[in-house]
Enzyme design. Structure first.
Site, PDB file in Angstrom:
ATOM      1  N   ARG A 271      52.877 -19.763  45.666  1.00 42.75           N
ATOM      2  CA  ARG A 271      52.584 -19.248  47.011  1.00 42.75           C
ATOM      3  C   ARG A 271      51.138 -18.746  47.121  1.00 42.75           C
ATOM      4  O   ARG A 271      50.501 -18.896  48.163  1.00 42.75           O
ATOM      5  CB  ARG A 271      53.574 -18.140  47.360  1.00 42.75           C
ATOM      6  CG  ARG A 271      54.968 -18.740  47.632  1.00 42.75           C
ATOM      7  CD  ARG A 271      56.050 -17.732  47.429  1.00 42.75           C
ATOM      8  NE  ARG A 271      57.355 -18.219  47.842  1.00 42.75           N
ATOM      9  CZ  ARG A 271      58.173 -18.971  47.096  1.00 42.75           C
ATOM     10  NH1 ARG A 271      57.806 -19.357  45.875  1.00 42.75           N
ATOM     11  NH2 ARG A 271      59.348 -19.363  47.557  1.00 42.75           N
TER      12      ARG A 271
ATOM     13  N   GLN B 284      63.095 -21.825  48.721  1.00 42.98           N
ATOM     14  CA  GLN B 284      62.206 -22.975  48.904  1.00 42.98           C
ATOM     15  C   GLN B 284      62.324 -23.510  50.320  1.00 42.98           C
ATOM     16  O   GLN B 284      61.326 -23.795  50.975  1.00 42.98           O
ATOM     17  CB  GLN B 284      62.546 -24.065  47.884  1.00 42.98           C
ATOM     18  CG  GLN B 284      62.270 -23.611  46.455  1.00 42.98           C
ATOM     19  CD  GLN B 284      62.538 -24.696  45.435  1.00 42.98           C
ATOM     20  OE1 GLN B 284      63.139 -25.729  45.746  1.00 42.98           O
ATOM     21  NE2 GLN B 284      62.109 -24.475  44.214  1.00 42.98           N
TER      22      GLN B 284
ATOM     23  N   ASP C   1      67.746 -18.459  38.682  1.00 43.01           N
ATOM     24  CA  ASP C   1      67.169 -19.183  37.541  1.00 43.01           C
ATOM     25  C   ASP C   1      67.577 -18.596  36.185  1.00 43.01           C
ATOM     26  O   ASP C   1      67.206 -19.140  35.140  1.00 43.01           O
ATOM     27  CB  ASP C   1      65.642 -19.185  37.640  1.00 43.01           C
ATOM     28  CG  ASP C   1      65.164 -20.031  38.814  1.00 43.01           C
ATOM     29  OD1 ASP C   1      65.894 -20.972  39.197  1.00 43.01           O
ATOM     30  OD2 ASP C   1      64.074 -19.761  39.343  1.00 43.01           O
TER      31      ASP C   1
HETATM   32  C1  S3P Z   1      62.118 -20.927  43.931  1.00 45.25           C
HETATM   33  C2  S3P Z   1      63.341 -20.734  44.479  1.00 45.25           C
HETATM   34  C3  S3P Z   1      64.597 -21.076  43.782  1.00 45.25           C
HETATM   35  C4  S3P Z   1      64.403 -21.214  42.288  1.00 45.25           C
HETATM   36  C5  S3P Z   1      63.185 -22.005  41.953  1.00 45.25           C
HETATM   37  C6  S3P Z   1      61.939 -21.407  42.556  1.00 45.25           C
HETATM   38  C7  S3P Z   1      60.931 -20.626  44.743  1.00 45.25           C
HETATM   39  O1  S3P Z   1      65.061 -22.299  44.298  1.00 45.25           O
HETATM   40  O2  S3P Z   1      65.536 -21.785  41.695  1.00 45.25           O
HETATM   41  O3  S3P Z   1      63.015 -22.076  40.543  1.00 45.25           O
HETATM   42  O4  S3P Z   1      59.824 -20.526  44.204  1.00 45.25           O
HETATM   43  O5  S3P Z   1      61.086 -20.474  45.956  1.00 45.25           O
HETATM   44  P1  S3P Z   1      65.957 -22.333  45.637  1.00 45.25           P
HETATM   45  O6  S3P Z   1      65.284 -21.461  46.586  1.00 45.25           O
HETATM   46  O7  S3P Z   1      65.985 -23.729  46.148  1.00 45.25           O
HETATM   47  O8  S3P Z   1      67.310 -21.852  45.199  1.00 45.25           O
END
Ligand code: S3P
Length: 424
Positions: free
Chosen positions: A26, A169, A315
């Site tokens: 980010r 995400q 995670d």
């Molecule tokens: C992340 C969000 C998580 C996580 C990934 C990193 C992020 O995924 O599992 O390793 O940086 O926004 P999801 O938001 O799809 O669950």
């Protein structure tokens, strides 16, 4: 291939882990979209973060490394991006592909995003749907929701979107598109997922509305360059928190780790299992809470881990499964179907790994039940080329008679290139 031998002694020491991978992505993205200079320090050096850096270089952003690990980004705003000459390779990084989709949804050119075999299997429909509703044109391979993804961006309009799954995400992709759209974008999450994007929008001088499980942004905002220091990654620290927690007599301090309450499920679960974890010297660093984590090892007990903890812990299930395998009694993990869509099918990978170390595991579509043992049996194990599976099995090796031999262990470089320096 990598061998990890059983540790005959308690673990002692004071360590640091790389910068947080999520926050790192980010910082690079918002620094690239802002106006002016941003200086990003303590970026992880992991391959995933480097994919995001390369992607923005491909999109015409001037990014340089001058002092050690500090990155200088000369952002020229949303309009500063230019069409890339080639396909953008997101490697193994789901965050790069999904967040970049949100950025590109508002840019008036066509880009193709691709990735490795693992990323090509991961669901992209979850970003295609909301971004298409906002007015972008996204097409997955042969009309499926899978990469490569072709994105033709343009004028967007704000939407109200209720997310079917908790995903930072997806939320971040919509926020990045929403910042470029006409009008307001309102997102409802089923469970609060990590809020690094929201904190960073504020940090870069933007505005974001927060109300329980609703997040909103007004389109047409201009962001301003900023200095960001990335805190240590709690998801990387977790491997050493568990290693120290399960080896009685151990005492390990992990320095300057991000302890954002949307990410700290691993601490809560380990404490419920009986672990002693202290937060020392808590402070704030560029809008994120940070502390030293001091862990003392002792015998843990099995617990029930319900779906209410999924978003805060997403995670850390692979390494928590290793803690469960070495605890007294049974641990039941439920509501974690999302683990099947990560860098590997993590429910399958954990089940196979633990069984090969002599652990009794029941695999369910959306969870696992693990019966703890006194020690693990050494064996050859498979990482499925998934960094978090490889690191979890390495920690298991420290507690396995005869140690473990992990295939394709170099995948740890995705998030934690120095991992084996600390284990060996
Ligand atoms: C992340 C969000 C998580 C996580 C990934 C990193 C992020 O995924 O599992 O390793 O940086 O926004 P999801 O938001 O799809 O669950």
């Amino acid at each position: 291939m990598k061998r990890v031998l059983q540790s005959k002694k308690p673990l002692r020491g004071d360590i640091s882990v790389p910068g947080d991978k999520s926050i790192g992505h980010r910082a690079v993205i918002f620094g690239s979209m802002a106006h002016g200079l941003s200086r990003i320090s303590n970026l992880s050096g992991g391959e995933d973060n480097l994919r995001t850096v390369q992607a923005f270089k491909d999109l015409g952003v001037k990014i340089s490394t001058e002092e050690g690990e500090t990155l200088y980004i000369e952002g020229k705003g949303w309009e500063g991006l230019t069409a890339p000459k080639n396909i953008i390779d997101c490697g193994n990084s789901g965050t790069t592909m999904r967040l970049l989709s949100g950025v590109l949804a508002g840019r008036p050119f066509t880009t193709i995003l691709d990735g490795d075999q693992s990323l090509r299997r991961r669901p992209m429909q979850r970003v295609i749907d909301p971004l298409s509703r906002m007015g972008a044109n996204l097409v997955g391979r042969d009309g499926t929701g899978l990469a490569p993804l072709e994105i033709s961006g343009g004028r967007l309009k704000g939407i109200e979107y209720s997310m079917p799954i908790a995903s930072a995400q997806v939320k971040s992709a919509i926020l990045l598109a929403g910042l470029q759209a006409e009008g307001v974008t309102i997102i409802e999450e089923p469970q609060n997922s990590r809020n690094h994007s929201e904190l960073m929008i504020k940090g870069f001088g933007g505005e974001v509305g927060l109300d329980g499980r609703h997040v909103s942004v007004q389109g047409g905002q201009t962001l301003h360059g900023k200095d960001v220091r990335i805190p240590g990654d709690i998801s990387s620290a977790a491997f050493f928190l568990v290693a120290a927690a399960v080896i009685p007599g151990s005492q390990v301090v992990v320095r300057r780790v991000g302890v954002n309450p949307t990410r700290d499920g691993v601490i809560e679960i380990l404490r419920r299992m009986g672990a002693e974890i202290e937060l020392v010297g808590a402070t704030m660093e560029t809008g994120e809470p940070v502390a030293d984590l001091k862990v003392t090892g002792r015998r843990l007990k099995g617990v029930e881990i319900g779906s209410e903890l999924v978003a805060r812990t997403i995670d850390e299930y692979p390494i928590l499964a290793i803690a469960a395998a070495l605890a007294d009694g049974v641990t039941v993990i439920s509501g974690v179907k999302e683990l099947r869509f990560k860098e590997s099918d993590r429910i399958l990978a954990i089940t196979e790994g633990l069984r090969s170390l002599g652990v009794e595991v029941e695999e369910r579509e959306d969870g696992l039940t693990i019966r703890g043992r006194e020690t693990l049996q050494g064996n050859k194990v498979r990482s499925f080329s998934d960094h978090r599976i490889a690191m979890s099995l390495a920690i298991a090796g420290l507690c396995a008679e005869g140690g473990v031999e992990i295939d394709d262990a170099q995948c740890v470089a995705i998030s934690f290139p120095t991992f084996f320096d600390l284990v060996d």
